[in-house]
Write a protein that holds these residues in place. Sequence first.
Motif, short mmCIF file in Angstrom:
data_model
loop_
_atom_site.label_atom_id
_atom_site.label_comp_id
_atom_site.label_asym_id
_atom_site.label_seq_id
_atom_site.Cartn_x
_atom_site.Cartn_y
_atom_site.Cartn_z
N UNK A 38 38.43 42.28 41.60
CA UNK A 38 38.42 43.75 41.66
C UNK A 38 39.81 44.35 41.52
N UNK A 39 40.79 43.73 42.16
CA UNK A 39 42.15 44.30 42.11
C UNK A 39 42.69 44.40 40.71
N UNK A 40 42.48 43.34 39.91
CA UNK A 40 42.97 43.35 38.54
C UNK A 40 42.16 44.32 37.69
N UNK A 41 40.84 44.40 37.95
CA UNK A 41 39.97 45.29 37.18
C UNK A 41 40.40 46.74 37.38
N UNK A 42 40.64 47.13 38.62
CA UNK A 42 41.05 48.51 38.90
C UNK A 42 42.39 48.80 38.24
N UNK A 235 47.80 44.11 45.82
CA UNK A 235 48.48 43.49 46.97
C UNK A 235 47.48 42.72 47.82
N UNK A 236 46.31 43.29 48.02
CA UNK A 236 45.28 42.65 48.84
C UNK A 236 44.79 41.36 48.16
N UNK A 237 44.37 41.47 46.89
CA UNK A 237 43.83 40.30 46.20
C UNK A 237 44.91 39.23 46.03
N UNK A 287 49.58 42.74 53.50
CA UNK A 287 50.94 42.64 54.04
C UNK A 287 51.66 41.43 53.46
N UNK A 288 50.96 40.30 53.40
CA UNK A 288 51.55 39.11 52.80
C UNK A 288 51.87 39.38 51.32
N UNK A 289 50.95 40.04 50.64
CA UNK A 289 51.17 40.37 49.24
C UNK A 289 52.38 41.26 49.05
N UNK A 290 52.56 42.22 49.94
CA UNK A 290 53.70 43.13 49.84
C UNK A 290 55.01 42.39 50.09
#
Length: 315
Positions: A38-42, A235-237, A287-290
């Motif tokens: 979903x993250x990449x799709x958006x 960031x989440x995905x 948070x980890x992604x950021x």
Amino acid sequence: MAGGLVALFDDIAVIARAAAASVDDIGAAAGRASAKAAGVVVDDAAVTPQYVRGLAAERELPIIRRIALGSLRNKLLIILPAVLLLSQFVPVLLTPILMLGGTYLCYEGAEKVWAKISGHDHGHGAGEEEMPDEDTVVSGAVRTDFILSAEIMVISLNEVVDQPFVSRAVILAVVAVAITVLVYGFVGLIVKMDDVGLKLAERPGKAVAGLGRGLVKAMPRLLAVLTVVGTAAMLWVGGHILLVGSDELGLHVLYDVVHHLEDAAGEAAGAIGGVVTWLVNTFASALLGLVVGALVVAVVTAVSRARSTGEPAAH
């Protein structure tokens, strides 16, 4: 004879039910795989409208159609065979490759956050007075789409890697077609929204004209919302991929910490424990992604500055 015919019909019914169940399983698996991407799709849906800014209105949909076809070729003819061969013969590489894609997502998300905070928000093609020709626009968009499509397909593959080879291929092909249609159909609606609004605004009725003006005003806001949602989703995905991947590679610390936080929060929340658990995992992943993305942005910026200062001055 009648008994044999009835037995034949029973066999056909059993085969039909098995086929229907198989289709349902493929559909469900394709849905789960698409959701993980979903993250990449958006982000894909948020980026693509930038490519047709400044072009003649009648050329917007034809260009989007060309980009969509290029995206479909990327997914079906290049990426799909590559990931299928990889999953079949070298599956051990899937997690590291997936984590590289997750790191890239984190970098993209953190870069957008930094650009917003620092006031140096660079759009794709924004601010250019002269747009390149259509072939250049399409080729550039398809190249960018290749990266996003590769991430979508690898993320999707990770969800169905335990399926048989043929089922895996069919599921990923369904994901490729469905996501392409979804993204570029949505993009087509977005880029024509202001044109539709202008047409409606010229109508005599107050309500219809008001709706048209509302659509025109809503488009930039919609793009802004898509950008924010896309950044958060990346960031989440990306963070979640790194969290799960590190655990699969034997680095259990981060995953265990998040898992303990989820359990504690879920028990404290009682009836809504499931929702709270998901929120904790989502926040921790983002948070980890950021953090990871910020580190990569810092490294890339430092390398870029080192290269620019090391180049001899032009005479």
